[in-house]
Scaffold this motif. Structure first.
Motif, short mmCIF file in Angstrom:
data_model
loop_
_atom_site.label_atom_id
_atom_site.label_comp_id
_atom_site.label_asym_id
_atom_site.label_seq_id
_atom_site.Cartn_x
_atom_site.Cartn_y
_atom_site.Cartn_z
N HIS A 218 7.41 3.41 -3.96
CA HIS A 218 5.82 2.22 -4.17
C HIS A 218 4.88 3.28 -4.43
O HIS A 218 4.61 2.82 -5.78
N ALA A 222 2.61 3.13 -8.47
CA ALA A 222 1.98 2.74 -8.89
C ALA A 222 0.84 3.87 -9.25
O ALA A 222 0.02 3.18 -10.40
N ASP A 227 -1.82 1.69 -11.00
CA ASP A 227 -2.14 0.95 -10.15
C ASP A 227 -2.99 1.57 -8.56
O ASP A 227 -2.25 2.20 -7.72
N THR A 230 -2.48 0.18 -4.81
CA THR A 230 -1.49 0.35 -4.40
C THR A 230 -1.77 1.54 -3.71
O THR A 230 -0.72 2.01 -2.70
#
Length: 562
Positions: A218, A222, A227, A230
């Motif tokens: 993740h 990200a 992002d 996140t």
């Protein structure tokens, strides 16, 4: 702010400029080099760059600043295949390799150029090709120049990897660059760092939820997707300073990407200590310049804690020491207690000295000590830093150097901290860098550890700076520069401006400028991210205190021309 990583030999003989808000550890930028000169050290940097092409055999073509006749050792090693191996792991340069499948030696010719061809001996596996400068393989004249054991070479940035090794019972310091050879061949830049040898992959989250791999996939995604929300979900909010630094880290990534330069994050490995704690090794690749295929090779190891079903990043595994007042905290790595104590003592002395001299009432100070420039750089992120300070973040110092060098960096970064407090962080970049460089040179420590002003040293270094380059920029010209421009000019000419203003009009007038800037609202961004606002504010403050800046610029330019 970004230092070039092209070929160059830097001999520490010219006294130019040292230190910055982001301190580049580069002898070619030394205004106050008395410590280096006193030790009679010749700090020779070597750099190599080039390209790999081919499939069954690889053509190695490169340039360097090496002397004619230097012998370079070339080796090809296949990467070890394992379940879960990703391109990011290979690109990090730390993925394990197997035995050497091919090796060769090439001799550097005129102007540092070299070229040769090496057969892969039938290898069809992704491999690492290294080019290594080994002191023991050199002729006597080459050894005399670089040192019998490589001791005369001092590479302190990420453009080339320094390796320590033993040969025939003797310790040597070698230097290495590498490239990545794909399974079917390559067309790749040669560097000590990932340089786009393999095409980027699209990161997908495939691990089971709640596992460390799930967290780190993740995080990688990200950063790739920019992002922010996140990315911040996996930072520890209960560590507020670190959480703020990680928010700023991501903002720097977005700022850098907006300028056309790429930043990559890859996880090199996770080590679980128990059910709720572990460490993760991150690799941060930063594109050196827009359009360049050269990326830095910065790594950092963070502590992780498990909260519910998620692993959170929780800063480096620091220990800490706190001043009796409780206002100064120094974080250091296990085993670095002496460095932590020394830094705390110097900080207390400098803060006390600055407070008396400049009427500074400091806000709480947090300092983090790192082992290498590359480690600091990975936490910012910005290439090859020796020191760092921004409002709301820790002062970050590389303590790998001599104690006197660490003191010099500390005095510079604490000046930034003070100037940010005194101006509500509204001082222009050139004012920040200029005043910090001025105090870095003026504030010294005697053998007994007492802090004092060395005005004679300032006069000597100012004279040498002008002798080296008589051209001095006006305030209007300085006002247009950012860290992405000529970094040397910002520090040098900002220093000359600060020196003139204080010497001619006094510190009281200079303080009026700072007080005027303090009246403006604080903007919660790093200084380069808000320069469109704070640069004009600084011009207004100068004009309010000193009069029109064009006339003021003419004054100090004429002053240095006499």
């Amino acid at each position: 702010m970004k230092k070039g990583t092209m070929i160059g030999v830097f001999i520490c003989l010219s006294l130019l400029l040292s230190g910055c808000r982001v301190v580049w550890h580069d002898p070619s930028l030394a205004l106050n080099n008395k410590n280096v000169l006193a030790r009679n050290i010749v700090s020779t940097h070597i750099k190599i760059y080039g390209e790999l092409t081919g499939s069954e055999s690889i053509t190695v073509t490169g340039d360097s600043n090496l002397k004619k006749g230097v012998k370079l050792s070339i080796a090809i090693q296949e990467y070890v295949r394992r379940p879960g191996l990703s391109k990011n792991h290979v690109l990090s340069g730390e993925q394990p390799t197997g035995p050497i499948v091919a090796e060769k030696e090439v001799t550097v010719g005129s102007n540092g150029h070299f070229t040769t061809e090496i057969d892969r001996n039938g290898s069809k596996t992704m491999s690492k090709l290294t080019i290594t400068f080994k002191p023991e393989n050199q002729s006597e004249s080459i050894k005399e120049f670089y040192g019998k054991y490589g001791e005369k070479i001092s590479n302190t940035d990420s453009s080339i990897t320094t390796i320590q090794y033993t040969h025939d019972g003797k310790d040597y310091r070698g230097h290495q660059v590498y490239g990545i050879v794909g399974s079917t061949g390559t067309k790749s830049p040669l560097w000590s760092i990932y340089s786009g040898a393999v095409e980027d992959e699209i990161i997908e989250v495939t691990a089971a939820e709640g596992t460390p791999d799930w967290t780190f996939q993740h995080l990688e995604k990200a950063v790739q997707d920019l992002d922010y929300e996140t990315f911040m979900k996996f930072q520890n909010q209960n560590n507020p300073t670190f959480y703020k630094e990680q928010a700023r880290w991501f903002e720097e990534v977005m700022f850098t990407e907006a300028k056309g330069k790429d930043v990559k994050l890859a996880v090199l490995g996770f080590k679980q200590i128990d059910e709720t704690t572990g460490t993760v090794n991150f690799h941060v690749n930063m594109q050196q310049s827009e359009g360049s295929e050269a990326y830095t090779n910065n790594t950092v190891t963070y502590e992780c804690i498990k909260a519910g079903n998620t692993w959170l990043i929780n800063d480096l595994p620091f220990e800490q020491i706190v001043s009796e007042s409780g206002d100064i905290t120094v974080y250091f790595k296990p085993g670095d207690e002496a460095k932590g104590q020394s830094t705390l003592e110097d900080t207390e002395k400098l803060v006390n000295f600055y407070s008396k001299q400049f009427n500074w009432d400091p806000s709480p100070i947090t300092i983090k000590l790192y082992s290498t420039n590359e480690e600091i750089s990975a936490t910012v992120p910005s290439p090859s830093l020796a020191g760092w300070n921004e409002t709301g973040e820790s002062l970050k110092i590389n303590t790998a150097d001599k104690i006197e060098d660490t003191f010099s960096i500390l005095s510079h970064e604490l000046t930034h901290k003070m100037l940010s407090d005194l101006t509500n962080d509204n001082a222009a970049i050139y004012l920040q860098e200029g005043f910090a460089t001025y105090l870095q040179n003026r504030v010294q420590k005697d053998e007994a550890g007492a802090i004092y002003f060395d005005d004679e040293l300032v006069d000597t270094n100012t004279k040498k700076a002008i002798e080296n380059n008589p051209k001095v920029l006006s305030i209007e010209e300085l006002n247009e520069l950012s860290y992405s421009d000529d970094i040397f000019t910002i520090y040098r000419d900002g220093y000359l401006m600060s020196n003139y203003l204080i010497k001619t009009y006094g510190m009281e007038k200079f303080s009026e400028v700072l007080n005027d800037l303090a009246a403006y609202e604080y903007i919660d961004k790093r200084i380069e991210h808000k320069m469109e606002t704070i640069q004009p504010l600084t011009i207004e403050a100068f004009e309010k205190v000193y009069g029109p800046v064009d006339a003021l610029s003419k004054e100090y330019i004429d002053y240095y021309s006499d």
